[in-house]
Design a protein around this motif. Sequence first.
Motif, short mmCIF file in Angstrom:
data_model
loop_
_atom_site.label_atom_id
_atom_site.label_comp_id
_atom_site.label_asym_id
_atom_site.label_seq_id
_atom_site.Cartn_x
_atom_site.Cartn_y
_atom_site.Cartn_z
N LEU A 106 0.82 -1.21 0.00
CA LEU A 106 0.00 0.00 0.00
C LEU A 106 0.85 1.26 0.00
CD1 LEU A 106 -2.83 -1.01 2.46
CD2 LEU A 106 -3.15 -0.29 0.10
N ARG A 107 1.89 1.27 0.82
CA ARG A 107 2.77 2.43 0.87
C ARG A 107 3.53 2.58 -0.45
NH1 ARG A 107 3.58 7.44 1.69
NH2 ARG A 107 5.66 8.03 2.34
N ALA A 108 3.94 1.48 -1.04
CA ALA A 108 4.61 1.54 -2.34
C ALA A 108 3.67 2.13 -3.39
CB ALA A 108 5.07 0.14 -2.76
N GLU A 109 2.41 1.77 -3.35
CA GLU A 109 1.44 2.35 -4.28
C GLU A 109 1.42 3.87 -4.16
OE1 GLU A 109 -2.10 -0.98 -4.74
OE2 GLU A 109 -2.24 0.56 -3.20
N GLU A 110 1.35 4.36 -2.94
CA GLU A 110 1.29 5.81 -2.73
C GLU A 110 2.54 6.49 -3.27
OE1 GLU A 110 0.68 6.38 1.41
OE2 GLU A 110 -1.32 5.47 1.43
N LEU A 111 3.69 5.91 -3.02
CA LEU A 111 4.94 6.51 -3.49
C LEU A 111 5.06 6.45 -5.01
CD1 LEU A 111 7.36 5.17 -0.73
CD2 LEU A 111 6.53 7.51 -0.99
N LEU A 112 4.57 5.38 -5.60
CA LEU A 112 4.58 5.30 -7.06
C LEU A 112 3.67 6.36 -7.68
CD1 LEU A 112 4.47 1.42 -7.40
CD2 LEU A 112 6.32 2.87 -8.26
N GLU A 113 2.57 6.65 -7.01
CA GLU A 113 1.63 7.64 -7.52
C GLU A 113 2.13 9.07 -7.34
OE1 GLU A 113 -2.44 7.33 -6.24
OE2 GLU A 113 -2.33 5.15 -6.10
N THR A 114 2.78 9.34 -6.23
CA THR A 114 3.03 10.73 -5.83
C THR A 114 4.48 11.17 -5.96
OG1 THR A 114 3.32 10.04 -3.50
CG2 THR A 114 1.10 10.67 -4.21
N THR A 115 5.41 10.27 -6.28
CA THR A 115 6.81 10.65 -6.44
C THR A 115 7.35 10.09 -7.76
OG1 THR A 115 7.93 8.71 -5.47
CG2 THR A 115 7.03 10.34 -3.94
N ASP A 116 8.52 10.60 -8.14
CA ASP A 116 9.20 10.03 -9.30
C ASP A 116 10.43 9.24 -8.88
OD1 ASP A 116 10.82 12.07 -8.45
OD2 ASP A 116 10.85 13.16 -10.36
N ARG A 117 10.46 8.83 -7.63
CA ARG A 117 11.58 8.04 -7.11
C ARG A 117 11.66 6.69 -7.83
NH1 ARG A 117 15.35 10.27 -3.42
NH2 ARG A 117 14.29 11.77 -2.08
N SER A 118 12.85 6.13 -7.87
CA SER A 118 13.05 4.85 -8.54
C SER A 118 12.37 3.72 -7.76
CB SER A 118 14.54 4.55 -8.67
OG SER A 118 15.10 4.29 -7.39
N VAL A 119 12.12 2.64 -8.47
CA VAL A 119 11.52 1.47 -7.82
C VAL A 119 12.47 0.93 -6.76
CG1 VAL A 119 10.75 -0.91 -8.19
CG2 VAL A 119 10.10 0.88 -9.81
N GLU A 120 13.76 1.00 -7.01
CA GLU A 120 14.75 0.54 -6.02
C GLU A 120 14.64 1.36 -4.74
OE1 GLU A 120 17.35 -2.19 -4.75
OE2 GLU A 120 16.94 -2.12 -6.91
N ARG B 171 2.06 -9.97 -7.27
CA ARG B 171 1.20 -10.98 -6.65
C ARG B 171 -0.07 -10.34 -6.10
NH1 ARG B 171 0.33 -12.45 -1.62
NH2 ARG B 171 2.05 -11.17 -0.86
N VAL B 172 0.06 -9.17 -5.49
CA VAL B 172 -1.09 -8.51 -4.86
C VAL B 172 -1.92 -7.74 -5.87
CG1 VAL B 172 -1.78 -6.77 -3.16
CG2 VAL B 172 0.04 -8.39 -2.61
N ARG B 173 -1.26 -7.00 -6.77
CA ARG B 173 -1.96 -6.09 -7.67
C ARG B 173 -2.12 -6.62 -9.10
NH1 ARG B 173 -3.96 -4.74 -3.82
NH2 ARG B 173 -3.31 -3.03 -2.46
N GLY B 174 -1.36 -7.64 -9.44
CA GLY B 174 -1.50 -8.21 -10.77
C GLY B 174 -0.83 -7.41 -11.87
N LEU B 175 0.02 -6.47 -11.52
CA LEU B 175 0.79 -5.72 -12.50
C LEU B 175 2.08 -5.24 -11.86
CD1 LEU B 175 -0.87 -2.19 -13.03
CD2 LEU B 175 -1.25 -3.64 -11.07
N SER B 176 3.02 -4.80 -12.67
CA SER B 176 4.33 -4.39 -12.16
C SER B 176 4.24 -3.00 -11.54
CB SER B 176 5.35 -4.38 -13.29
OG SER B 176 5.05 -3.33 -14.21
N PRO B 177 5.21 -2.61 -10.69
CA PRO B 177 5.23 -1.25 -10.16
C PRO B 177 5.27 -0.20 -11.27
CG PRO B 177 6.70 -2.64 -8.89
CD PRO B 177 6.24 -3.46 -10.06
N GLN B 178 6.04 -0.46 -12.33
CA GLN B 178 6.14 0.51 -13.43
C GLN B 178 4.78 0.68 -14.12
OE1 GLN B 178 8.16 -2.03 -12.83
NE2 GLN B 178 10.32 -1.48 -13.16
N ALA B 179 4.08 -0.44 -14.34
CA ALA B 179 2.77 -0.36 -14.98
C ALA B 179 1.78 0.37 -14.08
CB ALA B 179 2.26 -1.76 -15.31
N TYR B 180 1.86 0.13 -12.78
CA TYR B 180 0.98 0.83 -11.84
C TYR B 180 1.25 2.33 -11.89
CZ TYR B 180 -1.39 2.09 -7.52
OH TYR B 180 -2.23 2.69 -6.59
#
Length: 315
Positions: free
Chosen positions: A266-280, A300-309
Motif C-alpha cells: 500500500l505504501r509503495a502504491e502511494e509513493l509510485l503515484e506521488t513521487t518520481d523516485r526509482s523502484v529501487e 502478486r497482490v496487484r496483478g501488474l508491475s510497479p512501473q505499470a501501476y
Amino acid sequence: MTLRNVAALVWDGVAPFEFGVLCEAFGLDRREDGVPLLDFAVCAPEPGPVAFSLGFTINVEHGMERLEEADLIGIPAMRRSRPLPAGVAEALRRAHDRGARLLSVCSGAFALGDAGLLDGLECTTHWKYTDELAARYPEAKVVPEVLYVDSGQIVTSAGTAAGLDATLHIWRQEYGAQVASAVARRMVVPPQRDGGQAQFIARSVPELEADTLAPLLAWIVENLDQPLDVGTLARRSLMSPRTFARRFKAETGATPHSWVTSQRVLRAEELLETTDRSVEWIADEVGFGNAATLRHHFARVRGLSPQAYRRRFAC
C-alpha cells in the motif's frame, strides 16, 4: 473499463446496511477530496416502492433498463429463500456479457449464483452462508471466511463491513491508492484490509485499548523500512513469538507477515503515484529491501508491475 457509472439493484427484502454500503461508497460527491464523481443510481425490477427487510420502504425511480449503461452493478444482501424477481437473472447475464463488473455484498452472491454467473469462479459470502452457497451452486468455488474475492469481472464480499472493503478495493483498482484512501477517510474506515483476511477474529479483543495491538499496528505503518519479523515485533510487544503470532492473528485476522506485506504494498502504491523516485528507492523505503522483492509482492497482490501501476495512476 473505467468506472464512471454505478447502479445498485434492489428488490423487496433488501438489507438496509448492505444497500447503504453501496450508496456510501459510490453515491456521494467527494470531488472536494479529489475523488471522481460517479453517475450513481438505484434500480429495481419495476420502478416504485421497494420494501426493506426491516419493514420500511423506499421509492425507486429507475427500472432495470438503467443497468444497461452501468460499468458496475452492485447487489446488496437479499433474502436467500426467495426466487429472483422476473427478469433479474437475464439482466445480470446481459450486463456480464457486455463486460460490466458485478459486485455482491453478503447474501447478494446468491443472486449471482441464481443467474449462473458463479460457475467456475472463486467467490464468497457471509461466513454463515458459505456452506449453503456451495451446496446451491456446486460449480462455484466458494472460499469461506475471507473478506472478499475478486474474480475479475465479478467481486463477491462477505457481510456488512467486508462490503466496504470490497468497494475500496474497486476504487483502488480503478483510480489508485490516493483516491481509495480519500474515500476511506470520508467513510472513517481503514483502507488497508486485503480480501484474504479472515471475516472474524478467533476470540474477542479485550476492551482496554492498552491490551490490544492497535498502538503496535500504528507504529508498524510508520516504520515499514525497519525489520518487522515476528521475533522483532514480539520483543517490542513483550511477548513470546508464538504468543504474539497467535494474538496478532486473533486481533487482525491475518498473520504478521501477510499484514506487514500488505502495508508495504500500500505504501509503495502511494509513493509510485506521488513521487518520481526509482523502484529501487521505493523498495528500500517501504522495507522490501530491493526492487526484485517489491516487484514480486506487487505483482502478486496487484496483478501488474510497479512501473505499470505508476504509468496508470501517477499524479
